[in-house]
Design an enzyme around this catalytic site. Structure first.
Site, PDB file in Angstrom:
ATOM      1  N   CYS B 438      93.040  28.291 -29.898  1.00 38.96           N
ATOM      2  CA  CYS B 438      93.953  28.773 -30.996  1.00 38.96           C
ATOM      3  C   CYS B 438      93.529  29.958 -31.816  1.00 38.96           C
ATOM      4  CB  CYS B 438      94.348  27.720 -31.912  1.00 38.96           C
ATOM      5  SG  CYS B 438      95.340  26.304 -31.425  1.00 38.96           S
ATOM      6  N   GLU B 440      89.790  30.100 -32.364  1.00 38.86           N
ATOM      7  CA  GLU B 440      88.345  30.073 -32.427  1.00 38.86           C
ATOM      8  C   GLU B 440      87.494  31.057 -31.828  1.00 38.86           C
ATOM      9  OE1 GLU B 440      90.796  27.650 -31.745  1.00 38.86           O
ATOM     10  OE2 GLU B 440      89.646  26.270 -30.933  1.00 38.86           O
TER      11      GLU B 440
END
Lengths: 262, 837
Positions: B438, B440
Site C-alpha cells: 500500500c 510502505e
C-alpha cells in the site's frame, strides 16, 4: 496588528481551493451586499447587506457574519503554499465587494503586503472614487459587462449600465490586468449580436486582452426557495456547448482571447 | 543529456484481447501446488526445514501445469485458469477447510472451486494438522495476547494465516547475471565454509537450498520453452508461430542467464515475480523501481534500433496484464480487509537515484501509458515526487488520476528519504527506496520489512478506558479506573495512553510469535537468494538474513481519536457542558440509535459469562428477556449530545488546536512502538493506514465520543473522518500534513476523493498538481485520489453489470468497484468528495 486590518465587514462564505475564479488555486471571500439584482444571480443570499436566514436542506442557516479584515487575511494566508505552487491567491467576490470598499481595500492591502496575489469579481457599479480605494491593491480585476443596451441591462439587473461602462474605461487604465466576464443568459444576452457588441466594447478598453463567457446555470434555484423568494428565470436551460462555441467565435474575431467558463 | 520521451504511445490491439481473456470467469482455486507440496513434504521429513522448502519448491516447479495463454508475449502462469489461485496449506488451511463450501458465494472476493478439488483439498489438508505457521505462532502467544486478539483490539491475521510477502527483491541482479550468477555466488560462499564453522550446518543447508531453487527456476523456464516450441509447431497463423518461437528461445535463456534485450528482461522479470508468489502466498510482492532496473535493456535496444517504442510499450503492457493474472484467496474476514482480489504489487516510477539526481526516464512515462492501456488494478502504480520531479511527469500522472482508476498514488521523497535515514538506512539506500504494497517504503533487495504486521484499532483502547478495561464482561485491558470519577482531562488521556501501550506490548508479542513461526516452519530460500545479505550470512530473510529488518504494524482511527479526545476535553472538562457519566451512558447506548444485533449478542454473552463465574446460570427465558432489555434503545435521548459534538471543530479543517491534538494522538501509537525489537534483529516502526480494514474493523468498534455510531467505519488512514472535512481539500491537506509523517515511517495513507470536474482541462490538471505539491511542501508523505462522481458510484451499485471495469481507489490500492462488498462501497461513496462544484 496594523490599524487598517481592524476594518470590519460582513461576509457570508469563504471558499478555499477554488480553481475557476482567477489564476491558480484561490480562496474566494464572498462579501455581503450588492446594488444590482440580477435575475439569474446564483448567490441570492449575497444580495442584501443584512444578516438573514436561509433554509438549506431543511435546516435554517444564518447567512452573514461580521469579521475584521485581519481575521480574513489570516484565513487567506493558510493556503499560501498552494498559491505559490499554482500562481493563485485571493479573490474577493460577493455580492459586490465595492459595497464594502474600505473593508475590501483593507483585505486586499493586507494580502498584497504579505505577497499574496489578489483578484476581485465585481460589477464595477459604484462611484469611481469608491473604486479608487481598492484599485491600488488589485492584481486582476474580473469585471462583468452584462449588456451594452442600458435599458435591457436595467430590466434584468435593476440598474442601468452607463456608470459601469464608464468605470470600465477608468479601471482598464488604472489596474494591472482587467478581464471582462459575461454571464451568458438566455432571453437576456445570448444572441451572437449581443455578445459581439460586448466584445467590441471590451476591445476599446486599454490593455484588455481577455473575455470569459460564463454560461448561465440554475444551481442557485434552491437558494431562492430557501430564502422564500421567487426564481425569476423559470426553467431556462444552460446554453449548450455548440452555442457557446459560436459565441466564442464572435469574441475571437475581435482579436481577444476568450474562454468558456471561469 | 538524453531527451526524455514523454508522449502518449498508442495501445497495441493485442492488449484488449489479453485483458478481456482475464475476466471471462470467476477466479478459480486450483490444487496442484498443495498436492505437490504435500507429496514432497512427506518424503523429506528427516531434512532441515530450509532444504525441505527447497525440495518442495523444486517438486512443484517440475510438475505444476505450464500454460501459455492466447496472444501472450510474456509467459508464465501460476494457474491454468486466468486470475486463479493456488493453495498454501503450510501457512494455514483451517479457514479454507471451513469455508470450502461458501467461498464461491461470499460477498467479498468469491472463488470458484470444483467439488472434485474440494475433495482433494480435504484429503491433502489432513497432513497439515499441527504443521502450519499459524499453529506454531498461536502456541507461542501469551494468554493475554490471545484474549486481546479475540476481542478485536488488534489483528495479526495477515501473516498469521499467510506468507509474508511485502518485499522487493533485487530484480536488477537477476536481469543482469541470471540465476546462473546467483548459483555461482552461493557456490562460492559454500566453498568458503569450513565444516568446523559454528554456523556450518545451517549455512551450508541454506546455500544448498538456494542452489536447488535457482536450478529449479531455470528448469521451469525450460518447460515453458518446450511448450512454446510445441505450440509453435501446431500453430497455423505465421505471426503467432513466429512469436511462439521467439518465446521458446527467450525462455531457454532467461532467467538462467543475464538478459540482453528488453524482451528478455521483461520475461526474466516476470518469472521472478510469479515464482516468488508460487513459493509463498505473501502478498505485496512489489516490483518497485521497474523504470530504473529495466531502463538499461530498453536503452540498449533503442540505441541499436533493435526495438520500436511501440513494441517496447506493448511488452510493458503485457507485463502489466500478467500482474493481474496472479491472485490470492484469503479467509472471509481478511477478504473484507483486503477487498478487491488485490495482491498489491506496487510498482513505482520517477524519483531520484542513489546520487540524489532526478532519474525520471522514458520508461517512467511508459509505465503511465501502460496503466492507461490496461486500466486494471495491478500493478499498484505509484509515482515518486520530489522538488525536481519534471512538471510534465506530474501532469501525465494527473491525467492518469483523472481517469478515476485511483492510480497512481503519489509519494513524497522529501519526507520518506529522511524518515528512512532516521531508521538507519544509508543515504544512498534511502534515496533508492520504493513502495511495498500500500504505502510502505523500503530499500529493495536489502530489506525484510514485515510491513503489514498488524492492524491496530486506535479506537478500542478508548473504549477500554470507558469500561475500565472490560470488554463484553472480560477484563481485556488494564483497570485504569472509573472514568466517571476522573476529574481532569489528563487523567482520561493518561488512561488512554496506558491502555494503548499495554495493547501495543501484546501486539508485539503476537507479531514476534508469528515472526518466529515463519523462520521455523516456512523459511523461503528462493526469495532469500535475491535479498542481500542472505547468502553472505547463510540464512533466509525469515531468519534475519536481510540487511534491514523491520516490523511495521499499522494503526488506524487517528481522526476518530483526535476528534473524540478533543470532544471529551472540550465538552466535559473545559466547558463542563456534559459529565463523563453522561458520555459513558450515551456511548453504551450508541447515542440512542439502537444496538446492532451482533453487539447485543456480545453483551448478553458477556453478562451471562460473568454471572456464570459467580455461579448463576440463566435459562433461555431470562436470556431473551435480557436481549430485549439491551435492545431497547431510547431514540432521541442523546441527540443533544450529538449536537454538541457536532458543533465543535473537527480534524481536517485546518484548525490549529484540533490538528495539534491529532498530531499528539498519533504519537500515542507511533512513539511507544519505536522501542520494540523483532526476532530478526530489527526494529518496530509504525504505519498509519488501514488498507480497507477500517470498514470490517469498524464493525467491531462501539460508538466513539466523536459522535461516530457503533459498527460504522472508522476513519481511513490519516484522512479526516468521512464527511467531517468540510473546508475543502487544501484545508484537509493542511490538517493531515500536521501529523508527524516522518515517525510513521512504515507509511501513512491519505485518501482524497475528487469529482472529475475538478480536473477538467489543462488548468484543472495544473491546479491538481499544485495541490499535491502544496501538500508535499508541508511534508505529507502520501496521497491518492478517487476521481469519480457519487452519482456514478451509486449507479454502479445499482447496475454493477454496466460497471465491471470501474476501478476505484480503496486504500493503498485500487480495485474493481463492483467486486467490493456493499459496506465498503458505501464507505467509498461517503468519503468526502472534494471540488465537486
Amino acid at each position: 496588528m496594523e490599524e487598517y486590518l481592524k476594518a470590519k465587514g460582513r461576509i457570508f462564505n469563504i471558499q478555499r481551493f477554488s480553481v475557476h475564479d482567477g489564476p491558480g488555486i484561490r480562496t474566494i471571500v464572498f462579501l455581503k451586499g450588492c446594488a444590482l439584482r440580477c435575475r439569474w444571480c446564483c448567490n441570492p443570499e449575497s444580495q442584501k447587506g443584512i444578516i438573514e436566514e436561509m433554509e438549506v436542506g431543511g435546516v435554517k442557516k444564518t447567512v452573514g457574519e461580521d469579521v475584521t479584515a485581519g481575521e480574513i487575511v489570516e484565513k487567506i494566508e493558510r493556503d499560501r503554499v498552494y498559491y505559490r505552487r499554482s500562481g493563485g491567491g485571493v479573490t474577493l467576490s460577493g455580492g459586490e465587494m465595492l459595497c464594502q470598499a474600505d473593508f475590501s481595500a483593507a483585505i486586499l492591502r493586507g494580502c498584497k503586503e504579505i505577497g499574496i496575489n489578489t483578484a476581485v469579481e465585481s460589477t464595477g457599479f459604484a462611484p469611481f472614487e469608491t473604486i479608487q480605494k481598492v484599485l491600488p491593491y488589485i492584481d486582476t480585476y474580473l469585471m462583468d459587462i452584462k449588456h451594452i443596451n442600458s435599458a435591457k441591462h436595467k430590466e434584468f439587473t435593476t440598474q442601468p449600465n452607463e456608470l459601469i461602462l464608464e468605470n470600465a474605461k477608468k479601471i482598464a487604465k488604472a489596474v494591472n490586468k482587467l478581464i471582462i466576464r459575461v454571464p451568458v443568459v438566455p432571453t437576456f444576452n445570448d444572441t451572437e449580436e449581443e455578445i459581439e457588441e460586448i466584445a467590441k466594447f471590451a476591445k476599446t478598453l486599454e490593455g484588455v486582452e481577455e473575455v470569459h463567457l460564463l454560461p448561465y446555470h440554475n444551481f442557485g434555484v434552491d437558494k431562492y426557495k430557501g430564502l422564500g423568494r421567487p426564481y425569476l428565470m423559470g426553467d431556462i436551460k444552460t446554453p449548450d456547448d455548440e452555442k457557446m462555441q459560436r459565441l466564442m467565435q464572435r469574441v475571437l474575431k475581435h482579436g481577444l482571447k476568450c474562454q468558456i467558463g471561469g | 543529456m538524453n531527451k526524455v520521451y514523454t508522449e502518449f504511445i498508442e495501445k497495441s490491439p493485442r492488449i484488449p484481447l489479453l485483458v478481456d481473456a482475464l475476466f471471462q470467469k470467476m477466479p478459480e482455486i486450483e490444487v496442484e501446488r498443495a498436492v505437490l507440496l504435500t507429496e514432497s513434504y512427506k518424503q523429506t521429513e528427516e531434512l532441515p526445514i530450509i532444504l525441505r522448502r527447497a525440495m518442495a519448491f523444486k517438486h512443484i516447479l517440475e510438475n505444476i501445469p505450464v500454460t501459455i495463454r492466447d496472444n501472450e508475449l510474456i509467459v508464465g502462469s501460476a494457474t491454468k485458469t486466468p486470475r486463479g489461485c493456488q493453495v498454501f496449506p503450510e501457512f494455514s488451511y483451517r479457514w479454507l477447510l471451513d469455508e470450502l463450501d461458501i467461498i464461491g458465494e461470499r460477498s467479498a472476493d468469491p472463488f470458484y472451486i470444483s467439488d472434485e478439488n474440494k475433495k482433494v483439498l480435504r484429503e491433502t489438508f489432513k497432513y497439515w494438522e499441527g504443521k502450519t505457521t499459524s499453529e506454531f505462532a498461536q502456541a507461542n502467544m501469551t494468554p493475554e495476547t490471545l484474549k486481546a486478539i479475540d476481542h478485536n483490539i488488534f489483528t495479526v491475521g495477515n501473516y498469521f494465516y499467510n506468507g509474508i510477502g511485502h518485499v522487493t527483491v533485487n530484480y536488477g541482479e537477476v536481469l543482469e547475471k541470471g540465476f546462473d550468477g546467483i548459483i555461482k555466488k552461493a557456490k562460492a560462499e559454500l566453498d568458503k565454509c569450513k565444516v568446523s564453522d559454528h554456523n556450518y550446518i545451517t549455512k551450508s543447508a541454506f546455500l544448498k537450498a538456494v542452489i536447488i531453487c535457482g536450478e529449479a527456476v531455470c528448469d521451469f523456464a525450460l518447460r515453458y520453452s518446450a511448450l512454446a516450441n510445441k505450440m509453435a509447431e501446431k500453430e497455423s497463423d505465421p505471426t503467432r508461430k513466429q512469436e511462439l518461437n521467439k518465446i521458446s528461445k527467450i525462455c531457454a535463456k532467461v532467467p538462467r542467464y543475464g538478459a540482453e534485450n528488453f524482451h528478455e528482461a521483461c520475461q526474466s522479470f516476470w518469472f521472478v515475480q510469479m515464482l516468488i508468489q508460487t513459493e509463498s502466498n505473501g502478498h505485496s510482492v512489489s516490483p518497485g523501481r521497474f523504470d530504473m532496473y529495466m531502463y538499461p535493456y530498453y536503452k540498449m535496444d533503442m540505441d541499436k534500433g533493435a526495438i520500436s517504442r511501440e513494441a517496447a510499450q506493448e511488452l510493458l503492457d503485457c507485463v502489466w496484464v500478467k500482474l493481474n493474472d496472479l491472485n490470492k484467496a484469503r479467509d472471509k474476514a481478511s477478504a473484507e480487509g483486503f477487498a478487491g482480489y488485490s495482491v498489491f504489487q506496487n510498482l513505482i516510477a520517477g524519483g531520484q537515484n542513489k546520487e540524489g539526481l532526478d532519474a525520471t526516464n522514458d520508461l517512467s512515462y511508459m509505465c503511465i501509458n501502460a496503466t492507461l492501456h490496461v486500466m486494471l488494478p495491478q500493478p499498484s502504480f505509484s509515482v515518486r515526487v520530489w522538488n525536481k520531479t519534471p512538471h510534465e511527469f506530474m501532469i501525465r500522472a494527473a491525467e492518469l488520476t483523472r481517469t478515476g482508476i485511483g492510480l497512481p498514488a503519489y509519494y513524497n521523497d522529501e519526507v520518506i528519504i529522511p524518515a528512512l535515514i532516521n531508521r538507519g538506512l544509508t543515504i544512498e539506500d534511502a534515496r533508492d527506496y520504493n513502495i511495498i504494497g500500500c504505502v510502505e517504503p523500503q530499500k529493495s533487495g536489502k530489506t525484510d520489512g514485515w510491513h503489514d504486521a498488524a492492524f491496530f484499532n486506535m479506537c478500542r483502547p478508548l473504549e477500554l478506558v470507558f469500561s475500565n478495561g472490560v470488554d463484553n464482561g472480560v477484563q481485556v485491558g488494564l483497570a485504569t479506573g472509573d472514568v466517571t470519577k476522573m476529574t481532569d482531562f489528563e487523567q482520561v488521556y493518561d488512561a488512554y495512553k496506558a491502555q494503548t501501550e499495554y495493547m501495543i506490548e501484546l501486539m508485539v508479542n503476537a507479531d514476534n510469535a508469528v515472526d518466529i513461526a515463519h523462520a521455523k516452519r516456512c523459511p523461503l530460500p528462493f526469495l532469500s537468494s535475491m535479498i542481500e545479505d542472505c547468502i553472505g550470512r547463510g540464512k533466509s530473510a525469515q531468519e534475519g538474513g536481510a540487511v534491514y529488518n523491520f516490523t511495521g504494524p499499522q494503526g488506524f482511527g487517528v481522526a476518530n481519536m483526535a476528534d473524540s479526545l478533543y470532544a471529551i476535553k472540550k465538552l466535559v472538562f473545559d466547558e463542563k457542558k456534559v459529565t463523563m457519566a453522561e458520555f459513558k451512558e450515551a456511548l453504551e447506548n450508541n447515542y440512542g440509535y439502537g444496538i446492532p444485533d451482533e453487539e447485543v449478542q456480545n453483551i448478553v454473552v458477556g453478562v451471562a459469562k460473568s454471572l456464570a463465574q459467580k455461579g448463576v446460570q440463566l435459562d433461555e427465558g431470562q436470556i431473551s428477556e435480557l436481549v430485549g432489555k439491551v435492545k431497547a434503545g431510547s431514540n432521541g435521548k442523546y441527540d443533544y449530545l450529538l449536537k454538541l459534538i457536532n458543533e465543535i471543530p473537527k480534524f481536517g479543517n485546518d484548525n490549529e488546536v484540533v490538528d495539534s491534538f491529532a498530531r499528539d494522538v498519533a504519537y500515542t501509537y507511533t512513539r511507544p512502538l519505536e522501542k520494540y525489537r523483532n526476532p530478526r534483529g530489527g526494529r518496530y516502526q509504525a504505519g498509519l493506514y488501514p488498507v480497507s480494514a477500517n470498514v470490517p474493523l469498524g464493525k467491531q468498534t462501539g460508538a466513539t465520543p466523536d459522535g461516530r455510531l457503533a459498527t460504522t467505519p472508522v476513519a481511513d488512514g490519516v484522512s479526516p473522518s468521512a464527511g467531517k472535512d468540510v473546508s475543502g481539500p487544501t484545508a484537509a491537506a493542511n490538517s493531515v500534513s500536521k501529523l508527524d509523517h516522518y515517525i510513521a515511517s512504515n507509511g501513512t495513507l491519505y485518501n482524497m476523493k475528487f469529482h472529475p470536474s475538478a480536473l477538467k482541462g489543462r488548468a484543472g490538471l495544473e491546479s491538481f498538481v499544485s495541490l499535491i505539491r502544496g501538500y508535499f511542501d508541508q511534508k505529507g508523505s502520501h496521497v491518492q485520489f478517487n476521481v469519480v462522481s457519487r452519482e456514478t458510484l451509486r449507479d454502479a451499485q445499482k447496475n454493477p453489470e454496466n460497471y465491471k471495469g470501474l476501478v476505484v481507489r480503496v486504500a493503498g490500492y485500487s480495485a474493481l468497484f463492483t467486486t467490493l462488498s456493499k459496506s465498503l462501497q458505501d464507505d467509498i461513496i461517503n468519503r468526502t468528495e472534494q471540488g465537486g462544484f
